[in-house]
Each structure stands twice: as structure tokens, then as C-alpha cells.
Design a protein around this motif. Sequence first.
Motif, mmCIF file in Angstrom:
data_model
loop_
_atom_site.group_PDB
_atom_site.id
_atom_site.type_symbol
_atom_site.label_atom_id
_atom_site.label_comp_id
_atom_site.label_asym_id
_atom_site.label_seq_id
_atom_site.Cartn_x
_atom_site.Cartn_y
_atom_site.Cartn_z
ATOM 1 N N PHE A 1 0.897 -1.398 0.018
ATOM 2 C CA PHE A 1 0.000 0.020 0.062
ATOM 3 C C PHE A 1 0.892 1.318 -0.100
ATOM 4 O O PHE A 1 1.996 1.069 0.310
ATOM 5 C CB PHE A 1 -0.833 -0.017 1.390
ATOM 6 N N VAL A 2 0.248 2.446 -0.248
ATOM 7 C CA VAL A 2 0.961 3.803 -0.195
ATOM 8 C C VAL A 2 0.597 4.303 1.264
ATOM 9 O O VAL A 2 -0.721 4.501 1.411
ATOM 10 C CB VAL A 2 0.690 4.600 -1.313
ATOM 11 N N PRO A 3 1.574 4.440 2.131
ATOM 12 C CA PRO A 3 1.002 4.963 3.451
ATOM 13 C C PRO A 3 0.187 6.356 3.666
ATOM 14 O O PRO A 3 -0.661 6.357 4.447
ATOM 15 C CB PRO A 3 2.485 5.089 4.195
ATOM 16 N N TYR A 4 0.772 7.235 2.695
ATOM 17 C CA TYR A 4 0.103 8.418 2.608
ATOM 18 C C TYR A 4 -1.603 8.246 2.433
ATOM 19 O O TYR A 4 -2.461 8.856 2.912
ATOM 20 C CB TYR A 4 0.509 9.300 2.000
ATOM 21 N N ASP A 5 -1.897 7.402 1.173
ATOM 22 C CA ASP A 5 -3.076 6.990 1.059
ATOM 23 C C ASP A 5 -3.820 6.237 2.185
ATOM 24 O O ASP A 5 -5.169 6.766 2.718
ATOM 25 C CB ASP A 5 -3.420 6.105 -0.293
ATOM 26 N N GLU A 6 -3.152 5.377 2.939
ATOM 27 C CA GLU A 6 -3.777 4.757 4.105
ATOM 28 C C GLU A 6 -4.079 5.658 5.106
ATOM 29 O O GLU A 6 -5.092 5.518 5.770
ATOM 30 C CB GLU A 6 -2.940 3.587 4.444
#
Length: 138
Positions: free
Chosen positions: A80-85
Motif C-alpha cells: 500500500f501507499v502509506p499516505y493514502d492509508e
Amino acid sequence: MGIDKKQILQLAANGVSFYCEDTDSGEYEILNVTSIDLAHETIEIGATTFDFEDIGKYVKPVMHPLSDLAEEITHNGETFVPYDELDNYHNFSKVNYNDIEKDPTRYPYTIVCKLLEWHFDIFGLIENNLAININTLD
């Protein structure tokens, strides 16, 4: 100056792995914490016991730099992309992305906990040569 006791405990509690290098051969292993003795301020990593003061010197936590927040990472088998999560998790879009790299500890506790859970270096350990950037490992 090494990593302080509170930081060591936070890293261990979040399952951060540690880089252990054999100084003679140059080979290294990535090992997990197996136990902590608070009374004696020691931590067992793999089968070796270290004093807290040795963390950051002889063994170093393996962490993501904050610049990886916008990059795809894999944690516990999930990519995943942490910023999106973070945006999904805590309406993170209201937070200036550049500000979090300057001082992530000023953000809500839930954000700081997520960053630690995903093994992000919120303490500036990588830049102080007290931790290993996960992106530099083979």
C-alpha cells in the motif's frame, strides 16, 4: 548519543526488526526482538543480548524514511501507499504532507502509532546513523 530507552521500547513493541552485522565478515542478519529485561536495561535480539546503550551502535533498527510515505511499501504481506492509508484512516488529507516529514510526532497519537506500526523513522534515527534505511538493504 544512542537511542533512548523509550524509543527502544516503542520500536520493539511495534515489531521493528534489527540489523545485526558481523564486523569480521561484513555479513548481516535481520533479526527480531525476543525479549526485553527492563530491570537490567537489556534487549535480546535473535539469540544475543545487548545493553540498551548498544542499540544504534552495534545493532540498528531497520526502518522506512519518512520520504517513503508517498511510495508503495509492503508491511506484513500487504502492499500500500502509506499516505493514502493515513488519509483513509484519519482524514489525513487535511495535514500538510511536507510538515509531517519535519516533525511527525506533533500529529495525532493515532497517526504516530500507525507510522510506528509501519516501521517509519519518526525519531530521525536514520539521519543520525542510528537506524538502517530499509531501502538500502539487498
